[in-house]
Design a protein around this motif. Structure first.
Motif, PDB file in Angstrom:
ATOM      1  N   TYR A 101     -12.208  -6.560  16.146  1.00 48.43           N
ATOM      2  CA  TYR A 101     -12.019  -6.908  14.735  1.00 48.43           C
ATOM      3  C   TYR A 101     -11.998  -5.644  13.876  1.00 48.43           C
ATOM      4  N   ALA A 102     -12.937  -4.742  14.125  1.00 47.86           N
ATOM      5  CA  ALA A 102     -13.003  -3.498  13.350  1.00 47.86           C
ATOM      6  C   ALA A 102     -11.775  -2.630  13.605  1.00 47.86           C
ATOM      7  N   ILE A 103     -11.324  -2.568  14.855  1.00 46.41           N
ATOM      8  CA  ILE A 103     -10.154  -1.747  15.189  1.00 46.41           C
ATOM      9  C   ILE A 103      -8.892  -2.338  14.562  1.00 46.41           C
ATOM     10  N   PHE A 104      -8.779  -3.646  14.588  1.00 46.09           N
ATOM     11  CA  PHE A 104      -7.645  -4.325  13.957  1.00 46.09           C
ATOM     12  C   PHE A 104      -7.521  -3.937  12.483  1.00 46.09           C
ATOM     13  N   LEU A 105      -8.620  -3.971  11.756  1.00 41.94           N
ATOM     14  CA  LEU A 105      -8.581  -3.635  10.337  1.00 41.94           C
ATOM     15  C   LEU A 105      -8.407  -2.139  10.105  1.00 41.94           C
ATOM     16  N   ALA A 106      -8.908  -1.319  11.035  1.00 38.71           N
ATOM     17  CA  ALA A 106      -8.792   0.132  10.886  1.00 38.71           C
ATOM     18  C   ALA A 106      -7.393   0.639  11.215  1.00 38.71           C
ATOM     19  N   GLN A 107      -6.556  -0.190  11.815  1.00 39.16           N
ATOM     20  CA  GLN A 107      -5.193   0.219  12.150  1.00 39.16           C
ATOM     21  C   GLN A 107      -4.161  -0.377  11.202  1.00 39.16           C
ATOM     22  N   GLU A 108      -4.626  -0.839  10.042  1.00 37.14           N
ATOM     23  CA  GLU A 108      -3.719  -1.323   9.017  1.00 37.14           C
ATOM     24  C   GLU A 108      -3.846  -0.460   7.773  1.00 37.14           C
ATOM     25  N   ALA A 109      -2.733  -0.185   7.140  1.00 37.42           N
ATOM     26  CA  ALA A 109      -2.742   0.608   5.917  1.00 37.42           C
ATOM     27  C   ALA A 109      -3.199  -0.257   4.748  1.00 37.42           C
ATOM     28  N   ARG A 110      -4.431  -0.718   4.855  1.00 38.50           N
ATOM     29  CA  ARG A 110      -5.039  -1.556   3.835  1.00 38.50           C
ATOM     30  C   ARG A 110      -6.479  -1.112   3.615  1.00 38.50           C
ATOM     31  N   GLN A 111      -7.153  -1.737   2.663  1.00 33.30           N
ATOM     32  CA  GLN A 111      -8.457  -1.268   2.220  1.00 33.30           C
ATOM     33  C   GLN A 111      -9.636  -1.859   2.962  1.00 33.30           C
ATOM     34  N   TYR A 112      -9.401  -2.672   3.989  1.00 36.25           N
ATOM     35  CA  TYR A 112     -10.497  -3.453   4.568  1.00 36.25           C
ATOM     36  C   TYR A 112     -11.508  -2.616   5.349  1.00 36.25           C
ATOM     37  N   SER A 113     -11.073  -1.543   6.000  1.00 31.48           N
ATOM     38  CA  SER A 113     -12.041  -0.708   6.717  1.00 31.48           C
ATOM     39  C   SER A 113     -12.960   0.022   5.737  1.00 31.48           C
ATOM     40  N   MET A 114     -12.421   0.406   4.582  1.00 34.47           N
ATOM     41  CA  MET A 114     -13.264   1.010   3.553  1.00 34.47           C
ATOM     42  C   MET A 114     -14.221  -0.028   2.979  1.00 34.47           C
ATOM     43  N   ALA A 115     -13.734  -1.248   2.824  1.00 34.76           N
ATOM     44  CA  ALA A 115     -14.595  -2.324   2.334  1.00 34.76           C
ATOM     45  C   ALA A 115     -15.737  -2.595   3.306  1.00 34.76           C
ATOM     46  N   THR A 154       0.832  -1.206   0.000  1.00 37.88           N
ATOM     47  CA  THR A 154       0.000   0.000   0.000  1.00 37.88           C
ATOM     48  C   THR A 154       0.864   1.253   0.000  1.00 37.88           C
ATOM     49  N   LEU A 155       1.876   1.284   0.861  1.00 34.75           N
ATOM     50  CA  LEU A 155       2.739   2.460   0.969  1.00 34.75           C
ATOM     51  C   LEU A 155       3.463   2.730  -0.347  1.00 34.75           C
ATOM     52  N   HIS A 168       3.913  14.364   4.947  1.00 31.70           N
ATOM     53  CA  HIS A 168       4.461  13.623   6.069  1.00 31.70           C
ATOM     54  C   HIS A 168       5.979  13.711   6.060  1.00 31.70           C
ATOM     55  N   HIS A 169       6.569  13.473   7.210  1.00 31.04           N
ATOM     56  CA  HIS A 169       8.022  13.525   7.339  1.00 31.04           C
ATOM     57  C   HIS A 169       8.517  12.238   7.991  1.00 31.04           C
ATOM     58  N   GLY A 170       9.452  11.586   7.344  1.00 31.09           N
ATOM     59  CA  GLY A 170      10.046  10.387   7.907  1.00 31.09           C
ATOM     60  C   GLY A 170       9.170   9.166   7.749  1.00 31.09           C
ATOM     61  N   LEU A 171       9.748   8.011   8.061  1.00 28.41           N
ATOM     62  CA  LEU A 171       9.030   6.751   7.921  1.00 28.41           C
ATOM     63  C   LEU A 171       7.844   6.670   8.870  1.00 28.41           C
ATOM     64  N   ASP A 172       8.035   7.155  10.098  1.00 24.84           N
ATOM     65  CA  ASP A 172       6.956   7.082  11.072  1.00 24.84           C
ATOM     66  C   ASP A 172       5.756   7.929  10.641  1.00 24.84           C
ATOM     67  N   GLY A 173       6.027   9.121  10.088  1.00 22.53           N
ATOM     68  CA  GLY A 173       4.945   9.972   9.596  1.00 22.53           C
ATOM     69  C   GLY A 173       4.224   9.344   8.424  1.00 22.53           C
ATOM     70  N   LEU A 174       4.993   8.720   7.532  1.00 21.41           N
ATOM     71  CA  LEU A 174       4.383   8.035   6.384  1.00 21.41           C
ATOM     72  C   LEU A 174       3.441   6.939   6.848  1.00 21.41           C
ATOM     73  N   LEU A 175       3.879   6.145   7.816  1.00 23.69           N
ATOM     74  CA  LEU A 175       3.053   5.046   8.303  1.00 23.69           C
ATOM     75  C   LEU A 175       1.814   5.576   9.014  1.00 23.69           C
ATOM     76  N   TRP A 176       1.985   6.611   9.845  1.00 19.67           N
ATOM     77  CA  TRP A 176       0.844   7.135  10.609  1.00 19.67           C
ATOM     78  C   TRP A 176      -0.240   7.652   9.677  1.00 19.67           C
ATOM     79  N   TYR A 177       0.134   8.451   8.705  1.00 19.87           N
ATOM     80  CA  TYR A 177      -0.882   9.020   7.808  1.00 19.87           C
ATOM     81  C   TYR A 177      -1.489   7.958   6.893  1.00 19.87           C
ATOM     82  N   SER A 178      -0.708   6.960   6.512  1.00 15.94           N
ATOM     83  CA  SER A 178      -1.260   5.892   5.674  1.00 15.94           C
ATOM     84  C   SER A 178      -2.292   5.084   6.440  1.00 15.94           C
TER      85      SER A 178
END
Length: 575
Positions: free
Chosen positions: A189-203, A73-74, A138-148
């Motif tokens: 379950y919902a929080i698990f999917l919402a904390q991943e930079a993937r499309q499942y929460s939108m799905a 995703t990133l 975003h700035h740095g790897l941590d910022g990239l991950l947080w915003y993603s």
């Protein structure tokens, strides 16, 4: 600090806005009773539930290292691919992480092309992620991950007001809507999917909207014989978007179709309703088939589900799918720290979860059975869930695709489970509901604190082992066999943690595409430590290398061994 009068005025303006939106929705829906009681207390509840959901999804959002799927995703969202990562040669940590440098010239068309040709998912979420990262620099790897991950969290929190409004519009009274919203806010379950930079929460959000359209059509058909044309259009749009977010969304559509067939056989449908349902089905199918045949490449996605082919190696494998899907169902409601490193906490958590389920499930089931007999909508939700489960087991046992192995794939029916649990809780007393929501709160903390639904790869546990067993004066080479982009993600996870912790930055990485390849190590120019990661069979004969003989702790996602190697000029060491 803002003046209290200003804050009060802001809330007053918000309430006026909410009432105006409700009135507008009322006129559009043509049902005067749906939103006429949308009072201030409901607005406040909705705000509170959404705020709670927001905090539950943003706590420790970037604390867990990304895993291989998130790297996809990133990288694609930044307009890059994996081509800059060299194979069959020793590369630096920065070279391995090169694809995570934003591509300023990337356009939406580039993102779509990258995903279509190099990934196995539809491009819509990647495009939105690309635009999201453009809006929020975003700035740095941590910022990239947080915003993603924040984009996934955003869609996750939207599901809370969405389920409230949908249930409120379909069922009389407020309680079921409130229970559904709270359950969605706290669901591990919902929080698990919402904390991943993937499309499942939108799905999940789109499944919820599609299911809402389906239930609205059933309700209108039962009471009026048909449903409005605007619902036909909205339903088709939602279904099309769902197919552009995840291809397994089609399982939701198949479950809806099966549910409609069962409903028709039991209660019948008017000719007008059948005609409009046919239009929804044909329009959705046309959109999906147009994408399939006109856009995506030939032979696309042949390996999409290769990793979930059913394991038939032993007798127990016959029953694995039942346990896997049961574990997913449980975590939709509760999850205590069963993955804690403390064995006592694991045991106590398991016992408490067992007691909680034995206490709560029987009355929930009993209440659902009673509600089903008096509400066609409750019965339909149950039929939809059972249809979805039937599809899962059909794919598992007849198509040899064990879809139950991926808990995230249960997004195709998850919102219906939340609504059904809400139905089962309606008759609970106040103190019992307090216990339910207390367990929900603890479940949310379990996920955010990484004590449940842990990542499949744990480089955060591996890196301390590397650090404790590395001599800073000796170069270390971390090698892995290369079969697909998964292995690059596994190595990137290690490099990510090293970079974030600012340790062992001189580490080298090596992705071996050909197992028999002889690697020239003259570029290292000194003695080095060789860490072999995830080799199916560890080499027994490495010239100039000696296994250190240590037994290291098990780490999720990584099987490894360490060798001490001598660098000899003009000589090669096979890996």
């Amino acid at each position: 600090m803002k003046n209290p009068k200003t804050i009060g005025r802001s809330f007053y303006d918000f309430e006026i806005l909410a009432r105006g939106i409700a009135a507008r929705l009322n006129s559009c829906l043509g049902d005067k009773k749906i939103f006429q009681n949308f009072k201030t207390s409901q607005v406040r509840f909705l705000i509170l539930a959404t705020v709670v959901a927001t905090f539950a999804r943003l706590i420790n959002l970037s604390a867990k290292p990304p895993w291989t799927d998130e790297f996809a995703t990133l990288i694609f969202s930044l307009g890059n691919d994996y081509s800059s990562v060299a194979l069959n040669q020793v590369i630096s940590l920065d070279a391995l992480l090169q694809p995570l440098i934003p591509n300023a010239s990337a356009k939406v068309s580039n993102i779509i092309s990258l995903v279509i040709h190099q990934d196995n998912h539809p491009p819509l979420y990647f495009v939105l992620s690309h635009l999201w990262l453009k809006i929020f620099p975003h700035h740095g790897l941590d910022g990239l991950l947080w915003y993603s991950r924040a984009l996934a969290a955003f869609f996750g929190l939207l599901s809370v007001p969405a389920i409230y409004l949908i249930v409120r519009a379909l069922w009389p009274g407020l309680l079921l809507a409130q229970l559904s919203a709270i359950l969605m806010a706290f669901s591990p379950y919902a929080i698990f999917l919402a904390q991943e930079a993937r499309q499942y929460s939108m799905a999940i959000l789109l499944v919820l909207l599609s299911l809402g359209c389906l239930l609205k059509a059933i309700k209108e058909t039962v009471s009026r014989g048909t449903f409005p044309w605007w619902l036909v259009g909205l339903w088709t749009i939602v279904n099309t978007l769902g197919l552009l977010v995840h291809y397994f969304f089609i399982l939701t559509l198949i479950a809806e179709l099966l549910s409609l067939v069962v409903f028709y056989l039991r209660y019948g449908l008017s000719l007008q309703a059948i005609q409009k349902l046919s239009i929804v089905i044909l329009a959705t199918s046309a959109a999906g088939l147009s994408w399939l045949y006109l856009v995506i490449p030939h032979s696309y996605g042949q390996s999409m589900t290769s990793w979930i082919h059913r394991d038939n190696t032993d007798f127990f494998s016959l029953f694995k799918p039942f346990f896997q899907i049961l574990a997913t169902w449980i975590t939709m409601l509760c999850l205590l720290p069963v993955e804690s490193p403390n064995l006592l906490i694991v045991i106590v958590s398991g016992l408490l979860m067992g007691w909680f389920l034995l206490w709560s499930i029987p009355p929930i089931y009993k209440n659902i059975q009673k509600a089903k007999s008096s509400s066609s909508l409750v019965e339909f939700v149950l039929i939809f869930i059972l249809s979805s489960i039937a599809i899962f087991f059909f794919l598992t046992y007849f198509a040899a695709i064990d879809i139950t192995r991926g808990a995230r794939y249960s997004f195709v029916y998850f919102p219906a489970v939340i609504i059904l649990i809400g139905v089962g809780l309606i008759k609970f007393k106040g103190k019992d509901l307090a216990l339910i929501f207390s367990v929900g709160f603890l479940s949310a903390l379990t996920v955010t604190c990484n004590l449940g639904y842990q990542k499949y790869y744990r480089p955060d546990l591996l890196v301390p082992i590397l650090q404790q067993n590395s001599d800073p004066k000796i170069t270390r080479v971390i090698a892995s066999p290369y079969k697909s982009l998964v292995e690059i993600g596994e190595m990137m996870s290690i490099a990510w943690v090293l970079k974030k912790e600012n340790i062992l930055l001189d580490s080298k990485f090596f992705l071996v595409k050909d197992p028999a390849l002889t690697v020239n190590i003259n570029s290292i120019g000194t003695d080095y430590d060789l860490w072999l990661m995830n080799f199916k069979d560890l080499p027994t004969n490495l010239p100039n290398c000696i296994n250190d003989g240590n037994k290291y702790p098990l780490v999720n996602g990584y099987q490894f061994a360490k060798y001490h190697c001598k660098s000899i000029s003009s000589q090669s060491a096979p890996v």
